[in-house]
Design a protein around this motif. Structure first.
Motif, PDB file in Angstrom:
ATOM      1  N   MET A   1      -2.193  -9.225  -3.798  1.00  0.00           N
ATOM      2  CA  MET A   1      -0.870  -8.636  -3.536  1.00  0.00           C
ATOM      3  C   MET A   1      -0.920  -7.903  -2.201  1.00  0.00           C
ATOM      4  SD  MET A   1       1.311  -5.915  -5.850  1.00  0.00           S
ATOM      5  CE  MET A   1       1.426  -7.094  -7.191  1.00  0.00           C
ATOM      6  N   SER A   2       0.078  -8.145  -1.357  1.00  0.00           N
ATOM      7  CA  SER A   2       0.089  -7.515  -0.040  1.00  0.00           C
ATOM      8  C   SER A   2       0.565  -6.072  -0.140  1.00  0.00           C
ATOM      9  CB  SER A   2       1.004  -8.294   0.906  1.00  0.00           C
ATOM     10  OG  SER A   2       2.318  -8.312   0.419  1.00  0.00           O
ATOM     11  N   THR A   4       2.612  -2.802   0.271  1.00  0.00           N
ATOM     12  CA  THR A   4       4.041  -2.491   0.354  1.00  0.00           C
ATOM     13  C   THR A   4       4.252  -1.426   1.426  1.00  0.00           C
ATOM     14  OG1 THR A   4       4.374  -2.988  -1.979  1.00  0.00           O
ATOM     15  CG2 THR A   4       6.060  -1.646  -0.894  1.00  0.00           C
TER      16      THR A   4
END
Length: 396
Positions: A1-2, A4
């Motif tokens: 997950m990149s 935020t």
């Protein structure tokens, strides 16, 4: 997950001057036709030799310039600003109403942080100074544009119609960046009255006050005994004393405002750089005649730019003063495309009007900002000659 990222930050425009510099990538400029860079309003020369000598001496002999200092700035510099402002504006300013900041942009960020909260509104005349708009966006505030029309001087009555229960401040820049225009004293007084009637802050950025073409006080805001219930003035030492790299600015406001500003400054920079503050103080005390000569030269360049524009076919000068000229071009293409083309076709780097207005404002597509203060008379003549030689389909 990149990762935020902050949505307010990603919604903020990229720094315009840095973006424009990237247009130079892969473009070469022959020695006989070097680049003319009028994209940024910053001195390109170092401080004058006597000031540099004073700074070098401070570095060697004064250990305090290497240490933390008071958050709101060097007391002697605060007192000098207050005294000179009393004389220049024929008003009353005390040292307790002065704070020293790490540049004028920090002063603006601090002022906004004190008077406005997330979701509040701030009125900015257009064309606006892009860093003001950028900070408002980063802070989650709503920028309310105030179009200025052909004269580029904001109308207090038009601003009145934009005030809502969420409005917290009106921001003015005079002499203006990007347009150069010098706002009449009556205009500033009318905005003061408007802000006071609605309980708003009137933030007036006077970064370029030392190069105003008018003699005497440019306004009488400080002559009002109750000025600090409404007015927050911002200033920069960078242009006057060529201290851009030392980041020294000032804010003049009510002590209760500065008590809150102190929290912001202590969290961001702890204190302004000591060497830059001492340099600003030395400059204020010793470089009056030198600064008068700098002003004279800037005004001479302004006159050369103004007279030269009159000979350009189809071009229209909308505003000029201090460091800037703001012009309307005659071509059918948008100013952002034209600005890029000027790098290749004319060896000129300047900024398009689209960087100074909201995306839906059509005026920006017709306009360009020219920061002419760093080119001398011969450079201005060459710059205007290159503009005059540019070809392309014109607006009908």
């Amino acid at each position: 997950m990149s990762l935020t990222l902050n949505r307010a930050m990603t919604a903020t425009d990229a720094p315009p001057v840095m973006e424009a510099r990237r247009w130079l990538d892969g473009v070469s400029f022959p020695p006989e036709r070097p680049l003319i860079n009028v994209s940024q309003a910053a001195p390109v020369a170092p401080p004058p030799e006597p000031l540099r000598e004073a700074m070098a001496d401070l570095v060697r002999r004064d250990p305090n310039v290497h240490l933390y200092g008071p958050v709101l700035g060097l007391p002697e510099l605060r007192a000098e600003v207050a005294a000179q402002w009393c004389a220049a504006y024929e008003g009353q300013v005390t040292p307790e109403q002065v704070a020293i900041t790490s540049g004028c942009n920090e002063a603006f960020a601090a002022a906004i942080s004190v008077v406005a909260s997330h979701g509040d509104e701030v009125i900015l005349p257009t064309p606006w100074y892009f860093n003001h708009h950028m900070w408002l966006t980063m802070a989650g505030l709503k920028t309310v544009p105030l179009p200025t029309g052909d004269g580029l001087v904001p109308d207090p009555d038009r601003a009145r119609a934009l005030v809502t229960p969420r409005t917290r401040a009106i921001v003015l820049v005079s002499p203006n960046n990007p347009a150069g225009v010098e706002y009449p004293a009556a205009t500033l007084a009318a905005f003061r009255d408007l802000a006071r009637a609605h309980g708003l802050a009137l933030i007036v950025d006077e970064t370029y006050r030392d190069f105003d073409s008018r003699t005497g006080a440019p306004h009488d805001l400080f002559a009002d005994p109750a000025w600090d219930d409404t007015l927050i003035q911002l200033y920069s030492f960078s242009k006057a004393y060529r201290l851009t790299g030392h980041r020294v600015g000032a804010m003049v406001a009510a002590p209760r405002v500065l008590a809150e500003v102190e929290k912001f400054l202590d969290t961001v920079t702890i204190c302004p750089a000591q060497l830059g503050q001492h340099a600003a103080l030395w400059g204020m005390r010793n470089l009056k005649d030198w600064l008068a000569g700098e002003r004279h030269e800037i005004l001479a360049r302004r006159a050369a730019m103004q007279s030269g524009f009159a000979a350009l076919d189809g071009w229209r000068l909308l505003g000029i003063g201090a460091y800037f000229a703001y012009a309307e071009h005659p071509f059918a293409e948008r100013s952002d495309a034209l600005a890029r083309r000027l790098v290749r076709d004319a060896g000129v780097l300047l900024l398009p009007g689209t960087m100074f207005v909201p995306p839906d404002d059509p005026a920006g597509a017709r306009q360009l900002r020219i920061a002419f203060a760093n080119i001398d008379g011969a450079g201005i003549a060459e710059f205007l000659s290159r503009l005059g030689a540019v070809t392309g389909p014109r607006r009908t």
